[in-house]
Design a protein around this motif. Sequence first.
Motif, PDB file in Angstrom:
ATOM      1  N   SER A 143      11.551  29.306  64.535  1.00  0.00           N
ATOM      2  CA  SER A 143      12.439  30.071  65.414  1.00  0.00           C
ATOM      3  C   SER A 143      13.418  30.925  64.613  1.00  0.00           C
ATOM      4  N   ARG A 144      14.115  31.803  65.307  1.00  0.00           N
ATOM      5  CA  ARG A 144      15.144  32.620  64.666  1.00  0.00           C
ATOM      6  C   ARG A 144      16.233  31.741  64.072  1.00  0.00           C
ATOM      7  N   GLU A 145      16.655  30.721  64.833  1.00  0.00           N
ATOM      8  CA  GLU A 145      17.728  29.842  64.355  1.00  0.00           C
ATOM      9  C   GLU A 145      17.311  29.070  63.103  1.00  0.00           C
ATOM     10  N   ALA A 146      16.068  28.567  63.095  1.00  0.00           N
ATOM     11  CA  ALA A 146      15.592  27.835  61.930  1.00  0.00           C
ATOM     12  C   ALA A 146      15.468  28.753  60.717  1.00  0.00           C
ATOM     13  N   THR A 147      15.016  29.985  60.949  1.00  0.00           N
ATOM     14  CA  THR A 147      14.903  30.957  59.862  1.00  0.00           C
ATOM     15  C   THR A 147      16.269  31.233  59.247  1.00  0.00           C
ATOM     16  N   ARG A 148      17.255  31.407  60.104  1.00  0.00           N
ATOM     17  CA  ARG A 148      18.618  31.654  59.623  1.00  0.00           C
ATOM     18  C   ARG A 148      19.113  30.458  58.806  1.00  0.00           C
ATOM     19  N   ALA A 149      18.867  29.251  59.284  1.00  0.00           N
ATOM     20  CA  ALA A 149      19.344  28.062  58.590  1.00  0.00           C
ATOM     21  C   ALA A 149      18.682  27.914  57.225  1.00  0.00           C
ATOM     22  N   VAL A 150      17.376  28.173  57.145  1.00  0.00           N
ATOM     23  CA  VAL A 150      16.661  28.042  55.873  1.00  0.00           C
ATOM     24  C   VAL A 150      17.252  28.966  54.820  1.00  0.00           C
ATOM     25  N   HIS A 151      17.465  30.212  55.189  1.00  0.00           N
ATOM     26  CA  HIS A 151      17.994  31.160  54.211  1.00  0.00           C
ATOM     27  C   HIS A 151      19.474  30.887  53.895  1.00  0.00           C
ATOM     28  N   ASP A 152      20.221  30.390  54.874  1.00  0.00           N
ATOM     29  CA  ASP A 152      21.614  30.031  54.613  1.00  0.00           C
ATOM     30  C   ASP A 152      21.726  28.848  53.660  1.00  0.00           C
ATOM     31  N   ALA A 153      20.696  28.007  53.627  1.00  0.00           N
ATOM     32  CA  ALA A 153      20.731  26.792  52.797  1.00  0.00           C
ATOM     33  C   ALA A 153      20.105  26.998  51.421  1.00  0.00           C
ATOM     34  N   LEU A 154      19.692  28.206  51.085  1.00  0.00           N
ATOM     35  CA  LEU A 154      19.040  28.462  49.799  1.00  0.00           C
ATOM     36  C   LEU A 154      19.844  27.979  48.592  1.00  0.00           C
ATOM     37  N   PRO A 155      21.165  28.182  48.543  1.00  0.00           N
ATOM     38  CA  PRO A 155      21.904  27.671  47.378  1.00  0.00           C
ATOM     39  C   PRO A 155      21.732  26.170  47.170  1.00  0.00           C
ATOM     40  N   PHE A 156      21.687  25.401  48.268  1.00  0.00           N
ATOM     41  CA  PHE A 156      21.448  23.963  48.144  1.00  0.00           C
ATOM     42  C   PHE A 156      20.041  23.695  47.608  1.00  0.00           C
ATOM     43  N   MET A 157      19.058  24.384  48.178  1.00  0.00           N
ATOM     44  CA  MET A 157      17.670  24.089  47.849  1.00  0.00           C
ATOM     45  C   MET A 157      17.320  24.488  46.413  1.00  0.00           C
ATOM     46  N   ARG A 158      17.983  25.508  45.885  1.00  0.00           N
ATOM     47  CA  ARG A 158      17.700  25.923  44.506  1.00  0.00           C
ATOM     48  C   ARG A 158      18.074  24.846  43.495  1.00  0.00           C
ATOM     49  N   THR A 159      19.091  24.060  43.818  1.00  0.00           N
ATOM     50  CA  THR A 159      19.557  23.031  42.877  1.00  0.00           C
ATOM     51  C   THR A 159      19.131  21.624  43.287  1.00  0.00           C
ATOM     52  N   ALA A 160      18.416  21.499  44.405  1.00  0.00           N
ATOM     53  CA  ALA A 160      18.024  20.171  44.899  1.00  0.00           C
ATOM     54  C   ALA A 160      16.892  19.579  44.060  1.00  0.00           C
ATOM     55  N   LYS A 161      16.841  18.260  44.012  1.00  0.00           N
ATOM     56  CA  LYS A 161      15.738  17.578  43.349  1.00  0.00           C
ATOM     57  C   LYS A 161      14.460  17.729  44.156  1.00  0.00           C
ATOM     58  N   SER A 162      14.581  17.763  45.481  1.00  0.00           N
ATOM     59  CA  SER A 162      13.405  17.931  46.331  1.00  0.00           C
ATOM     60  C   SER A 162      13.816  18.591  47.642  1.00  0.00           C
ATOM     61  N   THR A 163      12.893  19.362  48.201  1.00  0.00           N
ATOM     62  CA  THR A 163      13.083  19.994  49.500  1.00  0.00           C
ATOM     63  C   THR A 163      11.816  19.791  50.313  1.00  0.00           C
ATOM     64  N   THR A 164      11.962  19.228  51.490  1.00  0.00           N
ATOM     65  CA  THR A 164      10.815  18.984  52.365  1.00  0.00           C
ATOM     66  C   THR A 164      10.937  19.821  53.620  1.00  0.00           C
ATOM     67  N   ILE A 165       9.896  20.607  53.908  1.00  0.00           N
ATOM     68  CA  ILE A 165       9.826  21.370  55.158  1.00  0.00           C
ATOM     69  C   ILE A 165       9.118  20.495  56.181  1.00  0.00           C
ATOM     70  N   LEU A 166       9.839  20.094  57.195  1.00  0.00           N
ATOM     71  CA  LEU A 166       9.301  19.191  58.214  1.00  0.00           C
ATOM     72  C   LEU A 166       9.033  19.949  59.505  1.00  0.00           C
ATOM     73  N   THR A 167       7.803  19.895  59.971  1.00  0.00           N
ATOM     74  CA  THR A 167       7.489  20.417  61.296  1.00  0.00           C
ATOM     75  C   THR A 167       7.186  19.244  62.219  1.00  0.00           C
ATOM     76  N   VAL A 168       7.597  19.365  63.456  1.00  0.00           N
ATOM     77  CA  VAL A 168       7.372  18.324  64.455  1.00  0.00           C
ATOM     78  C   VAL A 168       6.394  18.870  65.491  1.00  0.00           C
ATOM     79  N   ASN A 169       5.297  18.148  65.692  1.00  0.00           N
ATOM     80  CA  ASN A 169       4.237  18.621  66.578  1.00  0.00           C
ATOM     81  C   ASN A 169       3.725  19.984  66.139  1.00  0.00           C
ATOM     82  N   GLY A 170       3.645  20.184  64.829  1.00  0.00           N
ATOM     83  CA  GLY A 170       3.286  21.500  64.314  1.00  0.00           C
ATOM     84  C   GLY A 170       1.853  21.897  64.569  1.00  0.00           C
ATOM     85  N   LEU A 171       0.970  20.920  64.811  1.00  0.00           N
ATOM     86  CA  LEU A 171      -0.437  21.243  65.012  1.00  0.00           C
ATOM     87  C   LEU A 171      -0.775  21.472  66.477  1.00  0.00           C
TER      88      LEU A 171
END
Length: 278
Positions: free
Chosen positions: A163-191
């Motif tokens: 969604s638009r909101e999730a897209t915004r959140a992902v890019h807003d969180a980039l500074p955290f993810m660049r320095t994180a030990k791990s980042t998991t993209i979780l989809t719920v009922n994605g299939l």
Amino acid sequence: MSYKTIIVHLDTSPNAHPRLEIALRLAKQFGAHLTGVFAVFSPDPRSLYVMAGTAEYYQTHEELRMERRAALERLFHAELRRAEVSGEWLAFDEPASLAVPRTGRCADLIVAGQDNPADPESYVGDFFPENLILSCGRPVLLVPYASNERSTGGRVLVAWDGSREATRAVHDALPFMRTAKSTTILTVNGLQESERARIPGADIATVLARHGVRVELADVETGPGGEVGEVLLSQVADSGADLLVMGAYGHARWRELVMGGATRTILHSMTVPVLMSH
């Protein structure tokens, strides 16, 4: 992109200190300027004169609040010096629901607290976190009122639905993810098929990988009658994540605030800091 200006909302509740500690740690990590915004709920004292004794109670309570405010301001400046972080203290007499979003629009990240129904001092206005997320236009890091001694942003879990909101959140969180030990993209009922075309988790993972983020993918099913919010809380616990990133769904109707089901669940029952964007 990085966080170079961070704002932390402070009040007279016991949770203000741990919230400040998290904000200081992030300001140190990202080399950011930290602004402490002090704003609390203050009823109109004129409305208290209709009940015997309430005016005296209000005056005594205000004196106690002023003492706590002064102590918190001293602590704020002392912690800035200890952490060798640049910053400033701003105190507002207007409602926090106005002061914090307005000040936060000039920040890269806002640190605020989850509502704590058991602590009257944490109340700064009806639906304060919800209104802040929907109105400030900036990412909001909400800190749970329950104690959390883990780091923030070492293991990131991203709730992804395309969604638009999730897209915004992902890019807003980039500074955290660049320095994180791990980042998991979780989809719920994605299939499962949906009415709108979904953007697969693999696609956004590819984008993040180009930013140097180490990404893993996961997909879970809610099952019949399952709620996405409960699934997210369960995945946070199972994965050991110390930061949940998600889009916030909601809008204001006439005299009513309407939030999405998963957003509402996380705001009420979060166990780790949650970065939300709208």
